[in-house]
Design a protein around this motif. Structure first.
Motif, short mmCIF file in Angstrom:
data_model
loop_
_atom_site.label_atom_id
_atom_site.label_comp_id
_atom_site.label_asym_id
_atom_site.label_seq_id
_atom_site.Cartn_x
_atom_site.Cartn_y
_atom_site.Cartn_z
N VAL A 79 0.81 -1.21 0.00
CA VAL A 79 0.00 0.00 0.00
C VAL A 79 0.85 1.27 0.00
N ALA A 80 2.14 1.15 0.32
CA ALA A 80 2.99 2.35 0.36
C ALA A 80 4.46 1.97 0.35
N ARG A 81 5.28 2.86 -0.21
CA ARG A 81 6.72 2.77 -0.03
C ARG A 81 7.05 3.39 1.32
N GLU A 82 8.08 2.91 1.95
CA GLU A 82 8.51 3.49 3.22
C GLU A 82 9.93 4.02 3.08
N ASP A 83 10.21 5.09 3.80
CA ASP A 83 11.52 5.73 3.74
C ASP A 83 12.45 5.11 4.78
N PRO A 84 13.52 4.43 4.35
CA PRO A 84 14.45 3.83 5.31
C PRO A 84 15.07 4.85 6.26
N GLU A 85 15.24 6.08 5.79
CA GLU A 85 15.82 7.12 6.65
C GLU A 85 14.90 7.43 7.83
N LYS A 86 13.61 7.28 7.62
CA LYS A 86 12.65 7.52 8.71
C LYS A 86 12.72 6.42 9.77
N TRP A 87 12.82 5.17 9.31
CA TRP A 87 12.77 4.04 10.23
C TRP A 87 14.14 3.64 10.75
N ARG A 88 15.16 3.78 9.94
CA ARG A 88 16.54 3.46 10.33
C ARG A 88 16.68 2.05 10.93
N PHE A 89 16.12 1.07 10.25
CA PHE A 89 16.33 -0.33 10.67
C PHE A 89 17.77 -0.69 10.35
N PRO A 90 18.57 -1.09 11.34
CA PRO A 90 20.00 -1.32 11.10
C PRO A 90 20.30 -2.58 10.29
N ASP A 91 19.35 -3.51 10.22
CA ASP A 91 19.62 -4.80 9.58
C ASP A 91 18.82 -5.00 8.30
N ILE A 92 18.36 -3.92 7.69
CA ILE A 92 17.51 -4.06 6.51
C ILE A 92 18.19 -4.82 5.38
N ASN A 93 19.47 -4.57 5.16
CA ASN A 93 20.17 -5.28 4.09
C ASN A 93 20.39 -6.75 4.43
N GLU A 94 20.64 -7.04 5.69
CA GLU A 94 20.80 -8.43 6.12
C GLU A 94 19.49 -9.20 5.94
N LEU A 95 18.37 -8.53 6.15
CA LEU A 95 17.07 -9.20 6.04
C LEU A 95 16.80 -9.73 4.64
N TRP A 96 17.19 -8.95 3.61
CA TRP A 96 16.91 -9.45 2.26
C TRP A 96 18.06 -10.26 1.67
N SER A 97 19.30 -9.97 2.11
CA SER A 97 20.45 -10.65 1.49
C SER A 97 20.87 -11.91 2.22
N GLY A 98 20.60 -11.94 3.53
CA GLY A 98 21.05 -13.07 4.33
C GLY A 98 22.47 -12.94 4.83
N PHE A 99 23.14 -11.83 4.47
CA PHE A 99 24.52 -11.62 4.90
C PHE A 99 24.55 -10.67 6.10
N ALA A 100 25.12 -11.14 7.21
CA ALA A 100 25.19 -10.31 8.42
C ALA A 100 26.21 -9.20 8.28
N GLU A 101 27.26 -9.44 7.49
CA GLU A 101 28.29 -8.45 7.25
C GLU A 101 28.44 -8.24 5.75
N LYS A 102 29.27 -7.29 5.38
CA LYS A 102 29.51 -7.05 3.96
C LYS A 102 29.93 -8.34 3.28
N ALA A 103 29.23 -8.65 2.19
CA ALA A 103 29.42 -9.95 1.56
C ALA A 103 30.60 -10.02 0.60
N TRP A 104 31.19 -8.89 0.28
CA TRP A 104 32.29 -8.94 -0.68
C TRP A 104 33.31 -7.86 -0.37
#
Length: 425
Positions: A400-425
């Motif tokens: 129903v809407a796009r959300e602004d990551p800057e507003k929420w500042r979830f620290p693990d957003i990239n880990e959630l979709w990629s599965g990598f806890a740290e930089k993968a490369w």
């Protein structure tokens, strides 16, 4: 209230909320401020940007009778246009050459390809760093090595389009110059596949993406990585990179003319306000028009020394506003189809009030990706992560809407979709 106005109607005392163009088109490191200095107004009016957003709640409004458009009107038009993407016929492009040998392109699942894509990113970064170093020393580009790299990237995109494209976006500011080339290469391959180009045409598109910014090897790193506002002189130096890159590749030889053209003209715009030659409309080659779109998308979604990247889906929304001036509209529509209206990594809200991150595209529909939900706006709490396939039979959820990551500042957003806890490369 946000209003979109022509730059010519911008006056001192207005609150500048956003330029209608990427930050590469102007020398200002920020866009949100009250316009007080006549010199700043003059600098804005001297750029190629033709429109901007102002916030009338924080500054002066436009004069009575001046044409303006509200954010709601623009968003409604964009959503309508995006809704028509499913039915677009293929775009015909002619770049005839024989196809390359068969390679490993067996489809893989997202998590499996992400692991392979991480290894490709490591290898690609080293190769591009070496390529830029050789260019700085006046040595020719290794066209055979570049072609091999393009084929490896292309194979990954063919196996699973979302993996490498999404992973390459997670570059640090220090990595940007090099990994931008890798990311644009992958985006060009995905766009070429969407346009149903043959294998050799796709290779040319990927090569254009990989080499398009080579001219930045001639730009001082102190200017490329400057964290603050560029001076007019520095901005001019940065804008010289297409010509510098063209000459580097031309003198080195063994680079196809189509790739040379993309390097020289990827900053041209449909309305003729681009550089270096102010080409207009069909005067810009198809491959250069493709490169312009892929280049800007990766630039605005990536973290830079002077600015955090925009959310992927928000970036597409903003780029859609610029299609009349900047991009070929049909190619942009094809680009959106190639990565999705809500690309992997986009933060979205569902009808249930849950917030999640897009992890994968649906194979048959643009508006029903797979989303990993992890936050409830009703309880204002994190919840156990859950994959929701919006395309699954019986699924009642929708975005129903796009959300602004800057507003929420979830620290693990990239880990959630990629599965990598740290930089993968």
């Amino acid at each position: 209230m946000l209003k979109r106005i022509q730059i010519q109607h911008l006056t001192l005392g207005m609150y500048l909320h956003e330029f209608c163009g990427s930050w590469m088109d102007h020398p200002f490191w920020r866009a949100k401020f009250v316009l007080k200095d006549p010199k700043d107004l003059a600098r804005i009016q001297a750029t190629a940007i033709q429109e901007c957003w102002i916030d009338t709640s924080k500054g002066l409004d436009v004069a009575v009778g001046t044409t303006s458009v509200s954010r709601e009107e623009v968003d409604a038009r964009i959503e309508t246009d995006f809704g028509r993407l499913e039915d677009l016929p293929p775009i015909q492009v002619s770049l005839p050459v024989p196809p390359p040998p068969v390679r490993n392109r067996t489809p893989t699942d997202m998590q499996g390809e992400l692991k392979m894509a991480a290894a490709i990113c490591v290898k690609s970064k080293k190769a591009v760093v070496s390529m830029f170093s050789e260019a700085r020393m006046g040595r020719a580009v290794d066209s055979v090595g570049a072609q091999s790299l393009v084929e490896e990237i292309s194979d990954s995109v063919t196996r699973n389009p979302g993996a490498l494209i999404s992973l390459a976006r997670l570059k640090t500011a220090d990595d940007y110059t090099y990994m931008h080339s890798v990311a644009v290469c992958a985006l060009m391959v995905a766009l070429a596949r969407q346009l149903k180009l043959n294998d050799e045409q796709t290779r040319l598109a990927g090569m254009a993406g990989l080499l398009h910014d080579l001219g930045k090897a001639a730009i001082p790193l102190s200017v490329l990585n400057k964290p603050g506002k560029l001076t007019d002189k520095e901005f001019t130096v940065v804008r010289s990179h297409p010509v510098e890159g063209f000459h580097m590749l031309k003198e080195g030889g063994n680079v196809p003319d189509a790739v040379l053209d993309a390097c020289l003209h990827h900053h041209e715009k449909i309305d003729g306000s681009g550089y270096p030659d102010k080409l207009k409309g069909d005067g810009i080659s198809v491959i250069a028009r493709m490169t312009a779109i892929c280049d800007v998308y990766d630039a605005v979604t990536s973290d830079r020394p002077y600015k955090s990247g925009w959310d992927p889906s928000e970036s597409l929304r903003r780029m859609a506003e610029w299609t009349n001036d900047h991009f070929d509209a049909r190619l942009f529509q094809a680009f959106v189809k190639s990565i999705g209206i809500y690309p992997v990594g986009s933060l979205v809200r569902l009808t249930s009030g849950r917030i999640g991150v897009v992890t994968e595209q649906a194979p048959t529909a643009l508006t029903t990706p797979i989303v990993k939900v992890f936050f409830s706006t009703k309880s204002d709490l994190r919840i156990p992560p859950e994959l929701v396939d919006l395309a699954a039979p019986g699924c009642t959820e929708k975005i129903v809407a796009r959300e602004d990551p800057e507003k929420w500042r979830f620290p693990d957003i990239n880990e959630l979709w990629s599965g990598f806890a740290e930089k993968a490369w």
